[in-house]
Design an enzyme around this catalytic site. Structure first.
Site, short mmCIF file in Angstrom:
data_model
loop_
_atom_site.label_atom_id
_atom_site.label_comp_id
_atom_site.label_asym_id
_atom_site.label_seq_id
_atom_site.Cartn_x
_atom_site.Cartn_y
_atom_site.Cartn_z
N ASN A 11 -1.47 88.42 131.50
CA ASN A 11 -1.35 87.19 132.28
C ASN A 11 -1.00 87.60 133.71
O ASN A 11 0.13 87.98 133.99
CB ASN A 11 -0.24 86.31 131.67
CG ASN A 11 0.03 85.09 132.51
OD1 ASN A 11 -0.73 84.75 133.42
ND2 ASN A 11 1.13 84.41 132.22
N TRP A 12 -2.01 87.52 134.57
CA TRP A 12 -1.81 88.03 135.94
C TRP A 12 -1.11 87.02 136.85
O TRP A 12 -0.80 87.33 137.99
CB TRP A 12 -3.16 88.43 136.54
CG TRP A 12 -3.68 89.73 136.01
CD1 TRP A 12 -3.02 90.62 135.20
CD2 TRP A 12 -4.98 90.30 136.25
NE1 TRP A 12 -3.82 91.71 134.94
CE2 TRP A 12 -5.03 91.54 135.57
CE3 TRP A 12 -6.11 89.90 136.97
CZ2 TRP A 12 -6.16 92.36 135.60
CZ3 TRP A 12 -7.24 90.71 137.00
CH2 TRP A 12 -7.26 91.93 136.32
N LYS A 13 -0.90 85.80 136.36
CA LYS A 13 -0.22 84.78 137.18
C LYS A 13 -0.87 84.70 138.57
O LYS A 13 -2.08 84.64 138.66
CB LYS A 13 1.28 85.07 137.23
CG LYS A 13 1.85 85.28 135.81
CD LYS A 13 3.34 85.29 135.72
CE LYS A 13 3.73 85.55 134.26
NZ LYS A 13 5.15 85.45 134.03
N HIS A 98 1.80 77.50 129.04
CA HIS A 98 2.70 78.61 129.41
C HIS A 98 4.02 78.01 129.89
O HIS A 98 4.04 76.95 130.51
CB HIS A 98 2.05 79.46 130.51
CG HIS A 98 2.84 80.69 130.82
ND1 HIS A 98 3.89 80.68 131.70
CD2 HIS A 98 2.76 81.95 130.33
CE1 HIS A 98 4.42 81.90 131.74
NE2 HIS A 98 3.74 82.69 130.92
N GLU A 100 5.85 78.58 132.32
CA GLU A 100 5.92 78.25 133.76
C GLU A 100 5.24 76.92 134.04
O GLU A 100 5.65 76.17 134.92
CB GLU A 100 5.33 79.41 134.58
CG GLU A 100 6.30 80.59 134.61
CD GLU A 100 5.69 81.96 134.72
OE1 GLU A 100 4.51 82.08 135.12
OE2 GLU A 100 6.39 82.94 134.40
N GLU A 170 6.68 82.83 123.27
CA GLU A 170 7.30 83.42 124.45
C GLU A 170 8.65 82.74 124.71
O GLU A 170 8.68 81.65 125.30
CB GLU A 170 6.40 83.24 125.68
CG GLU A 170 5.11 84.01 125.61
CD GLU A 170 4.55 84.29 127.01
OE1 GLU A 170 4.20 85.44 127.27
OE2 GLU A 170 4.48 83.36 127.83
N GLY A 176 9.82 87.67 132.36
CA GLY A 176 10.08 88.20 133.69
C GLY A 176 11.53 88.59 133.92
O GLY A 176 11.95 88.83 135.05
N SER A 213 8.70 90.04 128.75
CA SER A 213 9.22 91.37 129.09
C SER A 213 8.74 92.47 128.15
O SER A 213 9.48 93.42 127.86
CB SER A 213 10.75 91.36 129.17
OG SER A 213 11.17 90.55 130.27
N GLY A 234 2.97 89.87 131.32
CA GLY A 234 2.84 89.59 132.74
C GLY A 234 3.03 90.87 133.55
O GLY A 234 2.09 91.61 133.81
N GLY A 235 4.28 91.13 133.92
CA GLY A 235 4.60 92.23 134.83
C GLY A 235 3.96 93.57 134.49
O GLY A 235 3.40 94.24 135.36
P1 PGA Z 1 6.43 89.09 131.54
O1 PGA Z 1 5.58 87.72 131.50
O2 PGA Z 1 5.70 90.09 130.69
O3 PGA Z 1 6.42 89.49 133.01
O4 PGA Z 1 7.79 88.78 131.03
C1 PGA Z 1 5.04 87.25 130.30
C2 PGA Z 1 4.33 85.93 130.52
O5 PGA Z 1 4.76 85.16 131.38
O6 PGA Z 1 3.33 85.63 129.85
#
Ligand code: PGA
Length: 251
Positions: A11-13, A98, A100, A170, A176, A213, A234-235
């Protein structure tokens, strides 16, 4: 015995425009061979979907998806993207609900359910996210919250439609933050979700990914649990060599 199939989803956001997405995939695919039991999913920003699709042409193990869509197929919704639009750009999947979207943009269970139903109707593969906040976990409400979120999905589509759904658990407090759920935490909630699906007549195995994470240091312990069918990251998915290493760890 054949190995179970795993999904590694990036997930590149709000990272990687078209040029960066193309460069990422060129490098990543050069160092990552297709594997029958592994799917590589990418959720780039919408402006980079076409570039990612083109860069991954010929790689059947790669799925490109949108990070969000509107549930209406068209209409006056300034700033939104419809399912037909993202499909035309090359999306085969979509991330729905998601955390967010839910917590920063106020997306409700009801809206998440509508998006799921619209994706199923259109042929886009939905990856729907569920998960509790820190306050909910600390208040002992994880089970109640996740069950409510899953019930809102079950209310929208029929048992047979679940063959085409992927879920991601999640926990919001793990996204994050560098604090991942333990494999036991993840396995427990995945089990709870499976129980709820079974109770409502879903007979097939719905893949459930863990996200929050995930990194090279914790991915193997999470995937060692048979309840975990992959990871949503993500990260640790933002740099091609590091992501290639992570998806290669379980090989
Ligand atoms: P993260 O993000 O790996 O940076 O914690 C995961 C996500 O938001 O899908």
């Amino acid at each position: 015995m054949s190995k179970r199939s795993l999904i590694y989803a990036a997930n590149w956001k709000m990272n990687h425009g078209p040029t960066a997405a193309r460069d990422f995939l060129a490098r990543f695919l050069q160092v990552t061979s297709p594997a029958a039991d592994r799917q590589l999913w990418f959720f780039p920003p919408a402006v980079s979907i076409a570039a990612a699709r083109d860069a991954a042409a010929g790689r059947d193990d790669v799925v490109v998806g949108a990070q969000n869509v509107h549930w209406e197929p068209k209409g006056a919704f300034t700033g939104e993207l419809s399912i037909p639009l993202v499909m035309e750009a090359g999306a085969r999947a979509v991330l729905i609900g998601h955390s967010e979207r839910r917590h920063l943009f106020g997306e409700t269970d009801e809206q998440v359910g509508r998006k799921l139903a619209a994706a199923i109707k259109s042929g886009l593969t939905p990856m729907v996210c569920v998960g509790e906040t820190l306050a909910e976990r600390e208040g002992g409400r994880t089970e109640q919250v996740v069950t409510r979120q899953v019930a809102a999905l079950l209310d929208r589509i029929g048992p047979a439609d679940w063959e085409r759904v992927v879920l991601a658990y999640e926990p919001v407090w793990a996204i994050g933050t560098g604090k991942n759920a333990t494999p036991d935490d993840a396995a427990q909630v995945h089990g709870l979700i499976r129980f709820e699906l079974g109770r409502r007549g879903v007979t097939g195995r719905v893949p459930i990914l863990y996200g929050g994470s995930v990194n090279q240091g914790n991915v193997l312990a999470l995937l060692a649990r048979e309840e975990v069918d992959g990871v949503l990251v993500g990260g640790a998915s933002l740099e091609p060599d590091g992501w290639a290493e992570l998806v290669g760890l379980g090989a």
